[in-house]
Design a protein around this motif. Sequence first.
Motif, mmCIF file in Angstrom:
data_model
loop_
_atom_site.group_PDB
_atom_site.id
_atom_site.type_symbol
_atom_site.label_atom_id
_atom_site.label_comp_id
_atom_site.label_asym_id
_atom_site.label_seq_id
_atom_site.Cartn_x
_atom_site.Cartn_y
_atom_site.Cartn_z
ATOM 1 N N GLY A 198 -27.791 76.020 53.117
ATOM 2 C CA GLY A 198 -26.840 77.092 52.696
ATOM 3 C C GLY A 198 -26.046 77.119 53.901
ATOM 4 N N VAL A 199 -24.716 77.756 53.701
ATOM 5 C CA VAL A 199 -23.598 77.997 54.460
ATOM 6 C C VAL A 199 -23.059 79.534 54.060
ATOM 7 C CG1 VAL A 199 -22.141 76.571 53.230
ATOM 8 C CG2 VAL A 199 -21.699 77.003 55.739
ATOM 9 N N ASP A 200 -22.674 80.054 55.124
ATOM 10 C CA ASP A 200 -22.053 81.275 54.990
ATOM 11 C C ASP A 200 -20.627 81.040 53.766
ATOM 12 O OD1 ASP A 200 -21.270 84.302 56.069
ATOM 13 O OD2 ASP A 200 -19.632 83.020 56.175
ATOM 14 N N ASN A 201 -20.377 82.245 52.960
ATOM 15 C CA ASN A 201 -19.237 81.729 51.960
ATOM 16 C C ASN A 201 -18.090 81.613 52.809
ATOM 17 O OD1 ASN A 201 -20.995 81.385 50.087
ATOM 18 N ND2 ASN A 201 -20.916 83.648 49.434
ATOM 19 N N GLU A 202 -17.764 82.487 53.817
ATOM 20 C CA GLU A 202 -16.387 82.629 54.285
ATOM 21 C C GLU A 202 -16.175 81.286 55.347
ATOM 22 O OE1 GLU A 202 -13.580 85.751 56.810
ATOM 23 O OE2 GLU A 202 -15.727 86.111 57.046
ATOM 24 N N ILE A 203 -17.380 80.956 56.078
ATOM 25 C CA ILE A 203 -17.181 79.872 56.625
ATOM 26 C C ILE A 203 -16.870 78.518 55.964
ATOM 27 C CG2 ILE A 203 -18.471 78.241 58.326
ATOM 28 C CD1 ILE A 203 -19.986 80.579 59.600
ATOM 29 N N ASP A 204 -17.524 78.441 54.996
ATOM 30 C CA ASP A 204 -17.411 77.389 53.912
ATOM 31 C C ASP A 204 -15.887 77.331 53.557
ATOM 32 O OD1 ASP A 204 -18.058 75.264 52.547
ATOM 33 O OD2 ASP A 204 -18.615 76.364 50.652
ATOM 34 N N ILE A 212 -11.129 60.718 54.064
ATOM 35 C CA ILE A 212 -12.022 61.771 54.692
ATOM 36 C C ILE A 212 -12.910 62.550 53.285
ATOM 37 C CG2 ILE A 212 -11.997 63.988 55.622
ATOM 38 C CD1 ILE A 212 -9.364 62.993 57.101
ATOM 39 N N ALA A 213 -14.203 62.663 53.817
ATOM 40 C CA ALA A 213 -15.167 63.639 52.979
ATOM 41 C C ALA A 213 -15.384 64.813 53.444
ATOM 42 C CB ALA A 213 -16.177 62.888 52.641
ATOM 43 N N TYR A 214 -15.369 65.934 52.721
ATOM 44 C CA TYR A 214 -15.863 67.156 52.927
ATOM 45 C C TYR A 214 -17.090 67.583 52.238
ATOM 46 C CZ TYR A 214 -16.491 72.226 53.778
ATOM 47 O OH TYR A 214 -16.916 73.348 54.317
ATOM 48 N N VAL A 215 -18.230 67.882 53.136
ATOM 49 C CA VAL A 215 -19.470 68.198 52.536
ATOM 50 C C VAL A 215 -19.707 69.666 52.953
ATOM 51 C CG1 VAL A 215 -21.883 67.569 52.564
ATOM 52 C CG2 VAL A 215 -20.095 65.705 52.691
ATOM 53 N N SER A 216 -20.016 70.575 52.186
ATOM 54 C CA SER A 216 -20.278 71.848 52.412
ATOM 55 C C SER A 216 -21.565 72.000 53.102
ATOM 56 C CB SER A 216 -20.266 72.662 51.026
ATOM 57 O OG SER A 216 -20.613 73.961 51.293
ATOM 58 N N ASP A 217 -22.666 71.568 52.540
ATOM 59 C CA ASP A 217 -23.793 71.584 53.167
ATOM 60 C C ASP A 217 -24.826 70.388 53.130
ATOM 61 O OD1 ASP A 217 -26.688 72.657 53.947
ATOM 62 O OD2 ASP A 217 -26.660 73.741 51.959
ATOM 63 N N LEU A 218 -24.735 69.679 54.490
ATOM 64 C CA LEU A 218 -25.457 68.506 54.498
ATOM 65 C C LEU A 218 -27.016 68.574 54.394
ATOM 66 C CD1 LEU A 218 -24.023 66.975 57.825
ATOM 67 C CD2 LEU A 218 -23.919 65.943 55.587
ATOM 68 N N ALA A 219 -27.465 70.003 55.068
ATOM 69 C CA ALA A 219 -29.073 69.840 55.356
ATOM 70 C C ALA A 219 -29.777 70.775 54.202
ATOM 71 C CB ALA A 219 -29.051 70.633 56.730
ATOM 72 N N GLY A 220 -29.070 71.130 53.164
ATOM 73 C CA GLY A 220 -29.786 71.951 52.161
ATOM 74 C C GLY A 220 -30.458 73.450 52.769
#
Length: 469
Positions: free
Chosen positions: A276-282, A266-274
């Motif tokens: 950004g992502v909310d820090n708590e969600i990430d 399994i690979a975890y990717v924080s942000d596929l789309a460039g």
Amino acid sequence: MANESLTRKTAGELVALVKSREITPVEILDAHLAVIARINPKLNAIVTLAAEPAREAALKAGDAIIRGEETGPLHGLPVGIKDVTPTAGIRTTYGSPLYKEHVPAEDAEAVRRLKAAGAIVLAKTNTPEFAAGANTVNPVFGATRNPWNPELSPAGSSGGSAVAVATGMLPIAQGTDFGCSIRMPAAFCGIVGIRPTPGLTPNYPMPLAWDPGQVHGPLTRTAEDAARVLDALVGFSRISPISVAPPWKSALAEVVASQDARGLRIAYVSDLAGIGVDNEIDAICRKTAMSLKDAGASVEEIGFDISEGREPYQAWRGLWMVGQQYANLDHLEEFGPNLQGNVKAGLKVTPLDFAKAEQARARLFLRFRDFFDRFDLLLTPASPVKQYPVTQNFPTEINGKKLANYTDWIAGSFLITLMSLPAGSVPAGKTSEGLPVGLQVVGARFEEPRILSIAKLIQAMHPVGLPPV
């Protein structure tokens, strides 16, 4: 008074109780009608109720059990159908004033299949106009509200279906997904939703018969229930020119048999789309992904940026919107701003734009081919932002950075659509505000049982419970 506790049971439990004659389909119907009467006025998830036809169907379903007839995997279950999906004899408005009194003569193939599996159509669920929008609001019925906090949006465009299931108004519901329309509402409402591989669930009737973008899929409270509904929806159909049969016999059987994640990469990717992502969600999604090591998986966080697909998706989406609305183009100025903006953007797409988009799309698909040589599943936040106010059309920024357009915030979902890959959303935990966070689980084509098996594990390891209503 109807026994509302029935509305907290899983679809699988309800079907088993019906088949063992411990409860009747009419009792199930009455329990859900009681919850609808109590909760729907506050949340506006259901826009058309077909209580009388549903009661007739429930009585027939009960008689079939008494006679000992063979019954389907959804026998006696009330189901909600998104209000862009035609239902014979039941109003289908597409959330548009142009169709506010429209009653189709024929069921969509997805509805026909649900009925064939024993489901009983009880309700049409709210959607933005022609499903164009990631907030469930339209000029015919108004806004649907999030059951975890009614001041917030349930996202869209299958928001009505997600809210109805999350609150126990319905045990199962159908949705459609082109950009994020099953996955995002599932994430915002704390339930399971899956976008299947294009071709598995026939799109008939749809103006774009060869389209691999929009698919039908389930919204349920558990991964096993999603597999149960998926089994009813999938299968070859001569009425769809891109129809395919699944390479597996039963998603439900595989999900039920799955006990752990041993051997999975399994690979975890924080942000596929460039974007950004909310820090708590990430942080929540990463922690949940990494916890799958405890179930035997190997989990690695990697960088995997497919933001190159954002512009190609806009071109593809634009042409799709024009094709979908071709018969209504004379009424373009009567459309709401979201739908009108989408269609007008599509009318500006040139053949060169489309050719460029398809070249980029092919390159990205080859990157995914290489990715699935190394990993079995991709995990990434289903939404880069937390639930936003129901009065807001769409999020405009992430971590203080302004977004380019109204669809950019769903790029982590729509880039998976662009690749024709299946993906589900499963609750991964809750924020400090007590709101559910969705984790998107992406697999190779036709890997729906594997996606839902991991979703089942995640639900068992990180339960979020039910919304306060």
